[in-house]
Design a protein around this motif. Structure first.
Motif, short mmCIF file in Angstrom:
data_model
loop_
_atom_site.label_atom_id
_atom_site.label_comp_id
_atom_site.label_asym_id
_atom_site.label_seq_id
_atom_site.Cartn_x
_atom_site.Cartn_y
_atom_site.Cartn_z
N LEU A 1 -37.49 46.72 -17.42
CA LEU A 1 -36.56 47.65 -16.78
C LEU A 1 -35.37 47.95 -17.68
O LEU A 1 -34.84 49.05 -17.67
CB LEU A 1 -36.09 47.07 -15.45
CG LEU A 1 -37.11 47.23 -14.33
CD1 LEU A 1 -36.70 46.41 -13.13
CD2 LEU A 1 -37.24 48.68 -13.95
N VAL A 2 -34.95 46.95 -18.45
CA VAL A 2 -33.80 47.18 -19.33
C VAL A 2 -34.12 48.28 -20.33
O VAL A 2 -33.29 49.16 -20.60
CB VAL A 2 -33.42 45.87 -20.07
CG1 VAL A 2 -32.25 46.11 -20.99
CG2 VAL A 2 -33.10 44.79 -19.07
N ALA A 3 -35.32 48.25 -20.86
CA ALA A 3 -35.71 49.27 -21.84
C ALA A 3 -35.67 50.65 -21.21
O ALA A 3 -35.14 51.61 -21.79
CB ALA A 3 -37.09 48.97 -22.40
N LEU A 4 -36.21 50.75 -20.00
CA LEU A 4 -36.19 52.03 -19.29
C LEU A 4 -34.75 52.50 -19.09
O LEU A 4 -34.43 53.66 -19.32
CB LEU A 4 -36.84 51.86 -17.92
CG LEU A 4 -38.36 51.96 -17.87
CD1 LEU A 4 -38.83 51.76 -16.44
CD2 LEU A 4 -38.81 53.31 -18.39
N GLU A 5 -33.91 51.56 -18.64
CA GLU A 5 -32.52 51.95 -18.37
C GLU A 5 -31.82 52.38 -19.64
O GLU A 5 -31.00 53.30 -19.61
CB GLU A 5 -31.78 50.78 -17.69
CG GLU A 5 -32.32 50.53 -16.30
CD GLU A 5 -31.51 49.52 -15.52
OE1 GLU A 5 -30.62 48.90 -16.11
OE2 GLU A 5 -31.79 49.35 -14.32
N ILE A 6 -32.15 51.73 -20.73
CA ILE A 6 -31.47 52.11 -21.99
C ILE A 6 -31.85 53.53 -22.38
O ILE A 6 -30.99 54.35 -22.71
CB ILE A 6 -31.82 51.11 -23.11
CG1 ILE A 6 -31.08 49.79 -22.88
CG2 ILE A 6 -31.41 51.68 -24.47
CD1 ILE A 6 -31.45 48.71 -23.83
N ILE A 7 -33.15 53.87 -22.33
CA ILE A 7 -33.48 55.23 -22.81
C ILE A 7 -32.99 56.29 -21.83
O ILE A 7 -32.52 57.35 -22.25
CB ILE A 7 -34.98 55.41 -23.15
CG1 ILE A 7 -35.85 55.21 -21.93
CG2 ILE A 7 -35.41 54.56 -24.31
CD1 ILE A 7 -37.18 55.90 -22.10
N ILE A 8 -33.06 56.00 -20.54
CA ILE A 8 -32.55 57.01 -19.59
C ILE A 8 -31.04 57.17 -19.80
O ILE A 8 -30.50 58.28 -19.84
CB ILE A 8 -32.86 56.58 -18.15
CG1 ILE A 8 -34.36 56.61 -17.92
CG2 ILE A 8 -32.17 57.49 -17.15
CD1 ILE A 8 -34.78 56.00 -16.62
N GLY A 9 -30.36 56.02 -19.98
CA GLY A 9 -28.91 56.06 -20.19
C GLY A 9 -28.54 56.79 -21.46
O GLY A 9 -27.60 57.58 -21.48
N LEU A 10 -29.33 56.56 -22.51
CA LEU A 10 -29.02 57.23 -23.78
C LEU A 10 -29.16 58.75 -23.64
O LEU A 10 -28.31 59.50 -24.11
CB LEU A 10 -29.94 56.72 -24.89
CG LEU A 10 -29.55 55.38 -25.50
CD1 LEU A 10 -30.56 54.96 -26.54
CD2 LEU A 10 -28.17 55.45 -26.12
N ALA A 11 -30.23 59.17 -22.96
CA ALA A 11 -30.40 60.61 -22.76
C ALA A 11 -29.21 61.18 -21.99
O ALA A 11 -28.70 62.25 -22.31
CB ALA A 11 -31.70 60.88 -22.01
N SER A 12 -28.74 60.43 -20.98
CA SER A 12 -27.63 60.94 -20.18
C SER A 12 -26.34 60.98 -20.97
O SER A 12 -25.62 61.98 -20.94
CB SER A 12 -27.43 60.07 -18.94
OG SER A 12 -28.60 60.03 -18.20
#
Lengths: 364, 548
Positions: A119-130
């Motif tokens: 989940l951390v990996a998912l959150e990082i890429i979504i966060g980076l896009a945002s």
């Protein structure tokens, strides 16, 4: 004002809708149906009124300082130290809300597919896009939203259209069996989601034609009401009032239900994916507010400096406090209904009252 | 202490100012013998000295011709000299327009020869100008003018007799259309201007001269329609072009890179074309263009993404068909960008998206392929890229070899050797074909590059990775501007009226207004009642009239 961008009233309207609805219909329906049963689709009506109150208060406050955001003029109203403290509180609120959104979206992806991706990996890429969007400014976020909106709305309408034949009108009867009270209780739950129109406090200064703000707010409230009402109605219509209570994401189950000509099946992933575009924008709006608030509190000249720390903070909060799904649902159904109105309505209303009494800012 | 320091710095400044004011102008500072000495000076009245200086400036140039002669009859003869660079001159015109005229002068005026008299009475060629300084004279000689020096005059006459070097007007190389004009720009800027003027017979068409390059002194023409072009655009282009300080440019692509807004973007922010009809249509919308000597490619300013997905042919064909082609092009664009990455995402993460039978077929063919999806895709895509690049530079006779090697060896053999699955070969081929549908080369190239990061994202996060990548891409596109115009307009910021020329192509009579952000100075482009209809029948009209 740290961001020099300008957005039109239509862009503001679209931004508000996506900032509110993109995650509201994920979790809210299941809890609302628990309270209001088969009349839950009515619960999108009453919160519109509370949303209107929030909007009116926020606009009245914002109009006193048309060139500044909320956290910027707080010290002018309340005095330097209390103002800074409250600005800090709001920074925390925005960061916290961002982390909740982040958690919701990553949990949703996790449940829907990608079970093995951390989940951390998912959150990082979504966060980076945002935060890339936030880095480019509110104008870019608003334009991105104009591109995303059709896709996002389309994903909802595809679901509704393709499950329409399975909707059973009997699921809505009898109407108001237990009186109006359960509906009002459910509305209370919904109204904290709908109160997210308080983002106006942070977005108003960017509007290029200030007189159109009421139009944007009202259209936004109506659109959200219709969207949420339709979705809740569709869920009840297909599943009845009992099953959705045990579902984590009723809307996802609705998408799974789609089967057209035995060929268009299992398209729920496409729906999730289209919906993800909206979440990235929603997250960007909240990150933008958080970053601006943080920069104001700390007295920074460039809000972009705060982005990476905020991203790290949201991921940590999201993993630490809402690491398991229960704590998130507990927050959304038991804490958010009280926490939401306080930050969305009570505090801005008090600030407005003080501003009126002390005659701070221009006339609204 | 501080006041002392202030005083001293003030005195220093005063000293500098005095020095600056008493200094002689730079031209006069040069001593004889310095490089650039002669150029900074003007002609003398001594013919031999002038000739000597000019030949000295050109140094050892073998092709500089100096031909002395005498004009007039009898005792009043005047010595003149014609200086030119041999390869640049059109000799027939030199003979007819200058030499012959000079030799047939019968009597000179009693007041003495003046340049004015020569222009009015002697020279038949039209393009004659008068210059005084050596800089300008040598510059004109370099551009193919013949210089006429006259004894006793400190002015030179320059007759532009340049031979047109280069090819004739030919068809476009990359922007072929089946319906529409078949002429394209070539390497001669004057021809290019002529091609444009042939399409825009209006005095509104402005052609301004700019020059780039200290050594190449490349002629650059800024073209636009006065009163229609975006306000402030012309000044901005001029200031950006003048900012360029460079030894030389040999192609318009170099200038494009020097004047575009975003230094690091993958997208080309200015549109380029080799078709005069496309440039003319863009000027009519309110844009400006740059034409270059020695380059067959013109630059259109500002550029938008939508403009790069359109072909001039769209406007020449029936609008139904054009709209269909445009929709197809958007699909092709998405396929070219996301084809392999979607395939990777589906076969590694989201197998359930496929219907069961299809999934079984794919899994069976993938059995025995030793690579994971990403590696397989990268191998195939890279070999395709190499193949494409190889085909581009090969002489035409080798073309067939390449296509056989590509098709048979890379496609068929890779599959039968079990190194790649047939599905992947299909996807890669489809992507390649789709990328050829994009009508402009720069955009097609950008898509080719962007495909690879998307593949990596898809292999690590599946569809979510693609969405994240796509979001970042659109964020980037939304943030771009080309000379003040948002790169994604009219999509974002949305201007609803202009959408009729974005995803579809509305009928010509429906396109009443110019694009909102570009053509706002003269919004309306045609009469509103142009929708064609058959003439009303006479009988009907008659009845209607009677009723009234």
């Amino acid at each position: 004002m740290l961001d020099q961008g300008r957005i039109s009233s239509v862009q503001l309207f679209l931004l508000l809708v996506i900032a509110e609805a993109a995650t509201a219909f994920l979790y809210a329906p299941s809890d609302v149906i628990k309270m209001a049963g088969r009349d839950s689709w009515l619960t999108s009506v009453i919160p519109t009124i509370s949303g209107l109150v929030v909007a009116v208060v926020c606009i009245a406050l914002a109009k006193r300082f048309p060139q500044q955001v909320f956290t910027e003029y707080l010290p002018q109203i309340l005095g330097k130290i209390p103002g800074k403290i409250l600005a800090g509180v709001y920074t925390a609120v925005f960061i916290h809300l961002s982390s909740v959104i982040m958690n919701q979206s990553s949990a949703f992806i996790h449940v829907a597919f990608l079970r093995e991706t951390p989940l951390v990996a998912l959150e990082i890429i979504i966060g980076l896009a945002s935060i890339y969007g936030v880095y480019l400014g509110i104008e870019v976020i608003a334009r991105q939203n104009e591109l995303v909106w059709p896709v996002w709305v389309l994903s909802i309408f595809i679901i509704i259209l393709l499950v329409a034949e399975s909707i059973n009108p009997d699921n809505f009867r009898p109407f108001l069996e237990k009186g109006i009270m359960p509906v009002i209780k459910g509305s209370a739950l919904f109204s904290s989601f709908r109160g997210e129109v308080f983002l106006l406090l942070m977005l108003y200064p960017y509007l290029n034609k200030k007189e159109d703000v009421y139009k944007s707010a009202v259209y936004h409230l109506l659109t959200t009401a219709v969207l949420l009402g339709i979705i809740t109605a569709a869920i009840i219509g297909v599943f009845g009032e009992l099953i959705p209570v045990y579902m984590v994401f009723p809307i996802y189950n609705l998408a799974r239900y789609i089967s057209l000509a035995r060929f268009v099946e299992r398209i729920q992933i496409l729906i999730v994916v289209m919906w993800m575009f909206g979440v990235i924008v929603k997250l960007a709006v909240f990150y933008h507010s958080a970053a601006i608030a943080a920069a104001n509190t700390l007295g920074l000249k460039n809000y972009r400096l705060t982005l990476l720390p905020i991203l790290a903070g949201t991921i940590i909060i999201s993993r630490l406090f809402y690491g398991d799904h229960l704590s998130l649902t507990h927050f959304l159904s038991h804490i958010f209904p009280y926490y939401g109105p306080v930050v969305e309505l009570v505090i801005p209303a008090l600030v407005l009252l003080i501003a009126v009494i002390l005659k701070k800012g221009g006339k609204s | 202490m501080e006041s002392w320091e202030n005083m001293i710095s003030f005195l220093r400044w005063l000293g500098k100012l005095l020095k600056h004011m008493t200094a002689e102008p730079t031209g006069a500072l040069l001593k004889p013998g310095d490089p650039g000495y002669q150029e900074a000076h003007t002609l003398t009245t001594n013919l031999d000295k002038n000739i000597k200086i000019i030949t000295e400036i050109f140094g050892l140039s073998d092709d500089l011709m100096v031909r002395g002669m005498k004009i007039g009859r009898g005792k009043k003869q005047v010595r003149v000299a014609v200086i030119y660079l041999d390869p640049l001159i059109n000799h027939t015109r030199l003979q007819q327009g200058l030499m012959h005229c000079l030799q047939t002068i019968d009597h000179l005026p009693s007041m003495g020869v003046t340049t004015e008299w020569l222009i009015n009475n002697a020279l038949s060629d039209g393009r004659v100008i008068e210059k005084k300084s050596f800089v300008e004279i040598t510059d004109e000689i370099n551009r193919g003018a013949a210089c006429l020096l006259i004894e006793g005059l400190d002015q030179a006459l320059l007759i532009r007799l340049a031979e047109k070097i280069g090819r004739a007007v030919e068809g476009p190389v990359t922007e072929n259309v089946s319906k529409g004009a078949h002429d394209a720009f070539n390497e001669d800027v004057r021809t290019n201007i002529a091609l444009l003027r042939k399409r825009l017979h209006t005095t509104r068409l402005a052609v301004e001269n700019l020059q780039i390059g200290e050594l190449t002194k490349t002629e650059v023409k800024l073209v636009y329609l006065k009163g229609y072009v975006i306000e402030g655009l012309v000044d901005e282009i001029k200031s950006r072009v003048r900012r360029i300080r460079i030894d030389g440019i040999v192609d318009s692509g170099q200038v494009e890179e020097l004047i575009q807004d975003s230094a690091f973007s993958l997208f080309s922010l200015l549109d380029s074309t080799e078709r005069p009809d496309k440039l003319a249509a863009n000027l009519l919308e309110g844009k400006a263009g740059l034409l270059f000597d020695n380059t067959p490619i013109a630059i259109i300013i500002p550029g938008t993404l939508i403009n790069q997905i359109q072909s001039p042919e769209d406007y020449y064909q029936r609008y139904w068909f054009s709209s269909w082609i445009r929709v197809l092009r958007w699909l092709a664009l998405l396929t070219a960008l996301l084809g392999p990455s979607l395939w990777i995402a589906i076969i590694t993460f989201h197998q359930e998206l496929l219907p069961t039978e299809l999934l079984m077929t794919i899994l069976v063919t993938r059995e025995g392929v030793p690579f994971p999806g990403l590696v397989e895709a990268l191998i195939m895509e890279l070999s395709l890229e190499v193949l494409r690049e190889a085909g581009l530079r090969l002489p035409q006779t080798f073309g067939q070899t390449i296509s056989i090697v590509g098709a048979v060896v890379l496609g068929q053999a890779a599959v039968s050797a079990g190194l790649a699955s047939p599905g992947m070969v299909i996807v890669v081929a489809l992507t390649a074909i789709a990328s050829f549908v994009i009508p402009t080369q720069p955009l097609s190239n950008t898509i080719r590059i962007l495909r690879f990061p998307f593949m990596v994202l898809a292999a690590s996060f599946g569809l979510i990775g693609i969405i994240v990548g796509f979001s970042i891409l659109t964020y980037h596109l939304c943030s771009l501007r080309s000379f003040g115009i948002p790169y994604l307009s009219p999509l974002a910021p949305l201007s609803f009226g202009d959408l009729k020329d974005a995803f579809i192509r509305a009928p010509i009579w429906k396109m009443l207004f110019r694009p909102r952000l570009i053509g706002y100075r003269e919004p309306q482009r045609q009469n509103p009642d142009q929708r064609p209809h058959p003439p009303a029948r006479k009988g009907k009209k008659f009845i209607r009239r009677r009723k009234q």
